[in-house]
Scaffold this motif. Structure first.
Motif, PDB file in Angstrom:
ATOM      1  N   TYR A 191     114.937  56.048  42.677  1.00  0.00           N
ATOM      2  CA  TYR A 191     113.553  56.188  43.124  1.00  0.00           C
ATOM      3  C   TYR A 191     113.434  57.255  44.209  1.00  0.00           C
ATOM      4  N   ASP A 192     112.383  58.037  44.140  1.00  0.00           N
ATOM      5  CA  ASP A 192     112.118  59.081  45.140  1.00  0.00           C
ATOM      6  C   ASP A 192     111.353  58.438  46.293  1.00  0.00           C
ATOM      7  N   LEU A 193     112.079  57.846  47.235  1.00  0.00           N
ATOM      8  CA  LEU A 193     111.463  57.028  48.277  1.00  0.00           C
ATOM      9  C   LEU A 193     110.532  57.817  49.182  1.00  0.00           C
ATOM     10  N   LYS A 194     110.823  59.097  49.367  1.00  0.00           N
ATOM     11  CA  LYS A 194     109.970  59.864  50.287  1.00  0.00           C
ATOM     12  C   LYS A 194     108.522  59.889  49.824  1.00  0.00           C
ATOM     13  N   GLN A 195     108.324  59.861  48.503  1.00  0.00           N
ATOM     14  CA  GLN A 195     106.955  59.934  47.998  1.00  0.00           C
ATOM     15  C   GLN A 195     106.143  58.686  48.330  1.00  0.00           C
ATOM     16  N   LEU A 196     106.823  57.574  48.621  1.00  0.00           N
ATOM     17  CA  LEU A 196     106.094  56.375  49.037  1.00  0.00           C
ATOM     18  C   LEU A 196     105.490  56.547  50.421  1.00  0.00           C
ATOM     19  N   PHE A 197     106.179  57.257  51.299  1.00  0.00           N
ATOM     20  CA  PHE A 197     105.671  57.449  52.662  1.00  0.00           C
ATOM     21  C   PHE A 197     104.583  58.524  52.713  1.00  0.00           C
ATOM     22  N   ILE A 198     104.700  59.530  51.835  1.00  0.00           N
ATOM     23  CA  ILE A 198     103.703  60.604  51.829  1.00  0.00           C
ATOM     24  C   ILE A 198     102.405  60.054  51.243  1.00  0.00           C
TER      25      ILE A 198
END
Length: 469
Positions: A191-198
């Motif tokens: 999972y591309d976790l950074k995209q959850l914070f953005i």
């Protein structure tokens, strides 16, 4: 409990960086538009990621909510604490270091408290471009841009903020630090976790640093202000430009006459670039890294074809950098002119580019049928389908009555946006402003999945409560 927590916070960041007096906290408790006013236990100003983590851990252990805040330039109340005074505001403004620059990898690693202008300058000093560009770039912070997935005027060519980020560092709601500062363009390990914070508006954690993509510096520009027959003609002109110039089309902004009129009325030194007061104009910019790119000739050729096809009737092409800046100021000063003019019902909507004209025609007709003297201020990023569609009345007393009908107005505008396959928030986020409104339009399954993500990251519900969800 409050005294004990504040004492612990002072031990972490120093007494000077824990503000708990009303006067000291006041700048942090209202949004830029003055629409939202909150209260807080304290405003804490950590200096680095370790201090942010310690502050978050202390608040979490005390069961105290937290409101992350960047430059406080948002338009939806996402960084303003609620009126209950239960939360601690965590200002990221002191996290302002440029951590690393890798020109061979075209990446820049910066902390969340850097202003967008400072990030642009750091890239420029290395002969590179960081393309995110907003009217508030001198005061908004990159952490806030990330948390709201800011758009701006160059989305057409470079994409939204989430398209410009390779890695993130974030403090989780329990105080642990996730180090995702990877400068990789390929990382297919789950999972591309950074995209959850953005775009999460600080509801899942606090972004403290990011690895940003850089691009070749722009050395040639051509800028024009063009009178178009109507929004349909504007969309067709965009097609002509992209067919002839490809990715050199970096910005394509539409400005309705009422929007420009407010700028001419309220902003000192503003001048109308064209005679005849056209109802619709577009601001076009071509750009290229090559020093000798024939952009002006290309732009003039396309505009000539647009005139021949009846799409455009007049245009001015900037003959200098100063003239180009003056044209851009007319577009960028619209929000400030509106603020001076008074309160309006604001919409930040997106629909497919092809349906922008239909939206403007149908929304204008439906609203005028209900309120014949309504004033429509329409402008924005027509090149990527994002309009700022703001409504008011010219007479103050009439406007106050009209503003009281906000829910009815929103229903007309947002129902049409939904029918046309659009979004009720294109680039400003949900914050407090659209937290309930989004429930009418987002499928129930999507809302359920969002709540599950929130529960997984923040089971105690302490991170920026009352926003987004």
């Amino acid at each position: 409990m409050s005294d004990e927590l504040n004492a612990r916070l002072r031990a972490i960041v120093g007494a000077a960086n824990v503000l708990d007096g009303e006067t000291d906290m006041a700048p942090f408790l209202s949004d830029w538009r003055g629409r939202y006013h909150g209260r807080a236990r304290a405003v804490v100003r950590p200096r680095d990621t370790a201090e942010v983590a310690a502050v978050v851990a202390a608040c979490a252990q005390a069961g105290v909510a937290m409101v992350p805040q960047g430059g406080n330039t948002g338009l939806c109340g996402g960084a303003t604490p609620l009126a209950d005074g239960a939360a601690v505001v965590i200002s990221l403004a002191r996290l302002d270091r440029v951590r690393a620059l890798d020109p061979d990898n075209d990446t820049l690693t910066v902390e969340a408290g850097c202003t967008l202008a400072a990030v642009q300058e750091a890239a420029q000093a290395a002969g590179r471009l960081f393309p995110l560009s907003l009217a508030s770039e001198g005061s908004c912070l990159i952490g806030g841009n990330l948390s709201t997935n800011a758009g701006g005027v160059q989305v057409l060519r470079y994409g939204n903020t989430r398209d410009l980020v390779l890695g993130l560092e974030a403090v989780l709601p329990d105080g642990r630090v996730w180090d995702g500062l990877r400068a990789l363009r390929k990382d297919n390990t789950g999972y591309d976790l950074k995209q959850l914070f953005i775009g999460a508006e600080g509801t899942l954690g606090i972004v403290t640093a990011a690895v940003l993509k850089l691009f070749p510096a722009i050395r040639t520009r051509a800028t024009a202000w063009v009178a178009v027959a109507d929004p349909r003609a504007a969309v067709r002109l965009l097609g002509l430009l992209r067919a002839a110039c490809g990715d050199r089309v970096s910005a394509f902004e539409i400005v309705g006459r009422t929007a420009l009129g407010l700028v001419l009325r309220h902003i000192p030194g503003a001048r109308d670039p064209l005679a005849g007061a056209p109802a619709w104009t577009v601001l076009v910019e071509l750009s290229d890294p090559a020093v000798d790119a024939p952009l002006e000739a290309q732009l003039e050729a396309v505009l000539g074809e647009a005139v021949a096809q009846g799409l455009a009737s007049d245009a001015v092409v900037a003959a200098s950098v100063a003239q180009a800046r003056a044209l851009w100021a007319l577009r960028e000063d619209i929000s400030e002119a509106q603020r001076i003019e008074g309160v309006s019902i604001k919409h930040d909507v997106s629909v497919p580019v092809s349906r922008i004209p239909e939206f403007l025609e149908r929304a204008g007709a439906a609203l005028a049928a209900r309120w014949p003297d309504i004033r429509v201020v329409a402008f924005g990023h027509i090149g990527d389908g994002n309009l700022h569609y703001n409504l008011s009345k010219a007479v103050a007393d009439d406007n106050a009555t009209f503003i009281a009908r906000t829910a009815e107005v929103n229903g007309i505008v947002h129902d049409l946006v939904c029918e046309l396959g659009g979004s009720i928030s294109a680039e400003h986020g949900l914050g407090q402003l659209k937290r309930e409104e989004v429930l009418r339009y987002k499928p129930a399954l999507e809302m359920e999945l969002m709540r599950r993500v929130k529960q997984a990251f923040d089971p105690a519900g302490l991170m920026n409560p009352g926003k987004v969800l």
